[in-house]
Design an enzyme around this catalytic site. Structure first.
Site, PDB file in Angstrom:
ATOM      1  CB  SER A 100      39.705  36.833  40.048  1.00  0.00           C
ATOM      2  OG  SER A 100      39.555  35.595  40.721  1.00  0.00           O
ATOM      3  CG  HIS A 114      42.335  31.628  43.908  1.00  0.00           C
ATOM      4  ND1 HIS A 114      42.520  32.201  45.158  1.00  0.00           N
ATOM      5  CD2 HIS A 114      41.422  32.398  43.280  1.00  0.00           C
ATOM      6  CE1 HIS A 114      41.743  33.256  45.277  1.00  0.00           C
ATOM      7  NE2 HIS A 114      41.076  33.418  44.150  1.00  0.00           N
ATOM      8  CG  ASN A 116      40.744  38.238  43.967  1.00  0.00           C
ATOM      9  OD1 ASN A 116      40.643  38.957  44.955  1.00  0.00           O
ATOM     10  ND2 ASN A 116      40.029  38.423  42.888  1.00  0.00           N
ATOM     11  CB  VAL A 117      45.169  41.688  43.493  1.00  0.00           C
ATOM     12  CG1 VAL A 117      46.300  41.011  44.252  1.00  0.00           C
ATOM     13  CG2 VAL A 117      45.393  41.519  41.997  1.00  0.00           C
ATOM     14  N   GLY A 266      24.829  40.748  40.927  1.00  0.00           N
ATOM     15  CA  GLY A 266      24.420  40.727  39.532  1.00  0.00           C
ATOM     16  C   GLY A 266      25.578  40.734  38.562  1.00  0.00           C
ATOM     17  N   GLY A 267      26.702  40.154  38.957  1.00  0.00           N
ATOM     18  CA  GLY A 267      27.873  40.100  38.095  1.00  0.00           C
ATOM     19  C   GLY A 267      27.674  39.170  36.914  1.00  0.00           C
TER      20      GLY A 267
END
Length: 308
Positions: A100, A114, A116-117, A266-267
């Protein structure tokens, strides 16, 4: 996981790490500043386990802040933000991995971007693993240029063309709907493409399409950045840039599913919030002057349009 799923996961991880390196190398060459690489690991006992590599460039002459992160995490229970379309998987053990990025240029005429994959694999109890992909890219100009919007969308269309004529219009419409500030009734930018929960045609097809989108990013964005990064500007344009960045912050914190997924599962907070601009501002009921370039952004670009 089954041996086949393990092999597939390894292939996706290898491609994602290579994509991250290609992008940061190319962007670093444009800016003249190196990305700082911050490898991290979630320790056993945390809600999520896994590791990642956050690459960050701050204070460059071209990019005021650029973050490009890879993560590969595992969790015991899929959070609600990941199962809105697949409620039967709610609470299943999972793996998630992706790249990302968000780039905030210094020049107000250069748009924020931006991309993201990602891939998610859930393993319901007593069932085979379920795999799906998501991602896309979108452009958020502070000052609009028709040629930039057309180039970005044509790049997205070309990347998706081998996978069927329906993909670009479908994912373009999805992007317009997703990157929308509902509380302001306002698009975040001029869009691009967005897809989620994608597994059509099986693993090989879905992975190939995701690769095509990620691999198209540099060609879609760098020509725009290089056209705009040295244009002269004054305090008025800078102030409007900071004001518009405030909208970007609002979307990411209030509506973005990726942000919610990271926080709910909880990243790593620093990596999740690397998309935030270094500076932003808000003003009470600010209205652009009539017939100004700022008004043109709202009238001509922050609307749903066919750009190709």
């Amino acid at each position: 996981m089954t041996p086949q799923a393990t092999t597939q996961t390894a292939a996706v991880r290898t491609w994602l790490l290579g994509l991250q390196m290609r992008i940061t190398d190319a962007v670093s060459a444009v800016d003249g500043t190196l990305f700082i690489a911050d490898a991290w690991k979630k320790e056993p006992g945390a809600m999520l386990q896994g590791s990642g590599l956050t690459q960050i460039l701050e204070g460059g002459p071209v990019l005021e802040r650029a973050g490009c992160g890879f993560s590969h995490v595992r969790g015991a229970r899929l959070p609600p933000s990941a199962t809105q379309i697949r409620p039967e998987l709610n609470g299943a053990p999972f793996q998630a991995m992706g790249v990302s990025l968000v780039f905030h240029p210094r020049n107000p005429y250069a748009p924020t971007v931006h991309m993201n994959v990602r891939m998610l694999v859930a393993t319901p109890e007593g069932a085979a693993p379920v795999c799906w992909f998501g991602g896309g890219m979108d452009l958020t100009p502070m000052y609009g240029f028709e040629e930039d919007a057309q180039h970005f969308h044509r790049s997205c269309q070309a990347a998706l063309a081998p996978f069927g004529p329906d993909k670009y219009p479908r994912f373009k419409a999805w992007c317009d709907e997703y990157f929308f500030l509902k509380h302001r009734n306002e698009p975040r930018g001029i869009g691009g493409v967005f897809f989620d929960d994608f597994s059509e045609g099986g693993f090989d097809n879905a992975f190939a399409m995701t690769q095509a989108v990620g691999d198209a990013f540099l060609g879609a964005y760098l020509p725009i950045l290089q056209r705009r990064m040295h244009l002269p500007y004054v305090e008025r344009q800078r102030n409007f840039q900071l004001y518009r960045r405030g909208r970007y912050v609002e979307f990411n914190l209030v509506w973005d599913r990726g942000t919610h997924f990271g926080l709910q599962s909880g990243g790593r907070t620093e990596s999740i919030l690397m998309s935030m601009p270094p500076l932003a501002s808000w003003a009470y009921q600010q209205e652009p002057a009539a017939d100004s370039p700022e008004e043109a952004l709202y009238k001509n670009f922050l609307v749903r349009r066919d750009w190709v």
